[in-house]
Design a protein around this motif. Structure first.
Motif, PDB file in Angstrom:
ATOM      1  N   ASP A 192       0.820  -1.202   0.000  1.00 37.16           N
ATOM      2  CA  ASP A 192       0.000   0.000   0.000  1.00 37.16           C
ATOM      3  C   ASP A 192       0.860   1.260   0.000  1.00 37.16           C
ATOM      4  O   ASP A 192       0.733   2.128  -0.863  1.00 37.16           O
ATOM      5  CB  ASP A 192      -0.922  -0.009   1.218  1.00 37.16           C
ATOM      6  N   ARG A 193       1.747   1.375   0.967  1.00 36.20           N
ATOM      7  CA  ARG A 193       2.531   2.601   1.113  1.00 36.20           C
ATOM      8  C   ARG A 193       3.581   2.770   0.018  1.00 36.20           C
ATOM      9  O   ARG A 193       3.804   3.876  -0.468  1.00 36.20           O
ATOM     10  CB  ARG A 193       3.214   2.605   2.487  1.00 36.20           C
ATOM     11  N   GLY A 246       1.307   1.736  -3.761  1.00 34.32           N
ATOM     12  CA  GLY A 246      -0.027   2.267  -4.018  1.00 34.32           C
ATOM     13  C   GLY A 246      -1.080   1.215  -4.274  1.00 34.32           C
ATOM     14  O   GLY A 246      -2.062   1.470  -4.980  1.00 34.32           O
ATOM     15  N   HIS A 282      -4.125  -0.294  -3.314  1.00 34.03           N
ATOM     16  CA  HIS A 282      -5.231   0.020  -2.408  1.00 34.03           C
ATOM     17  C   HIS A 282      -6.394  -0.968  -2.512  1.00 34.03           C
ATOM     18  O   HIS A 282      -7.368  -0.837  -1.768  1.00 34.03           O
ATOM     19  CB  HIS A 282      -5.765   1.426  -2.701  1.00 34.03           C
TER      20      HIS A 282
END
Length: 247
Positions: free
Chosen positions: A32-33, A36, A38
């Motif tokens: 996620d971080r 990206g 999501h």
């Protein structure tokens, strides 16, 4: 009076610990971080998606995701280890796995029903779009079971105050109920209704399990009774007027 003790980690509890930690590190932090990714957010509980679009898998998958703060994950995994290991050893891995997952799913169902009614009555729809994640619903189900099975075990509330397990469960439930009444469905960052839903689901599952076991025992006894046979030794009965019976 027995006291709470550190139990060796059991098979299913160990797997659950690994799965939760791996998902948090790999999916929520790295993918996620850093990249990206999501899409994992479709796996956490969003009442609107469950009620209106039937994303029923979220009732189970939300249990394996936690807040970005490591304390949420750490606290939940400690609860899983403390209460889960002894319950798994008591029940066996199969029933423990069923109870854990269904307590979490039941908590999610109760939460969705609760916020759905709240949104319908008040017209405040944002509460339906607020995501919920974490193993707390399932863990409160474990807490209830521990308080029933090991009622007189001592647990140190806040690390200092010894309480019997049954009173610890009552206190935890009362605190969540008061917190829910204080913050309401739309306030606060903790889904207190899901915690209470885990307790309610755990109780329903345990009651159903007891009734099922009683039904099995009665059915087995009934089948055994239907197989009884009466055998009379007529020749000997004529001699001593005292027929014998075998089954």
């Amino acid at each position: 009076m027995s006291s709470f003790s550190m139990a060796p980690v059991t098979s299913v509890v160990k797997k659950l610990l690994i799965i939760n930690v791996v998902i948090w590190v790999v999916v929520q932090i790295i993918l996620d971080r850093a990249f990206g990714f999501h899409q994992w957010r479709y796996l956490i509980l969003t009442p609107e998606l469950v009620i209106e679009k039937f994303y029923v898998w979220q009732l189970f998958t939300y249990q394996f995701f936690h807040a970005i703060s490591p304390f949420h994950l750490l606290f939940n995994m400690l609860m899983l280890y403390f209460f889960g290991s002894e319950l798994e050893r008591r029940w066996g891995s199969k029933f423990f796995s069923f109870y854990y997952l269904m307590s979490g799913a039941g908590a999610a169902i109760i939460y969705c029903i609760g916020v759905g009614i709240y949104a319908a009555v008040t017209g405040f729809r944002p509460v339906l779009m607020t995501p919920v994640l974490g193993a707390s619903g399932a863990l409160f189900g474990l807490l209830l079971a521990y308080g029933i099975i090991f009622a007189d075990r001592e647990i140190y509330f806040m690390g200092f105050f010894p309480l019997k397990a049954k009173y610890f469960v009552m206190l935890a439930g009362a605190m969540d109920l008061m917190s829910l009444m204080g913050t309401g469905f739309a306030g606060g960052e903790v889904a207190y209704l899901a915690h209470l839903g885990g307790i309610a689901s755990g109780f329903i599952i345990l009651r159903g399990h007891v009734q099922y076991k009683n039904y099995q025992a009665k059915s087995k006894l009934k089948r055994k009774s239907s197989n009884l046979r009466l055998v009379v030794d007529n020749d000997k009965a004529e001699k001593d007027n005292n027929p014998k019976y075998w089954n």
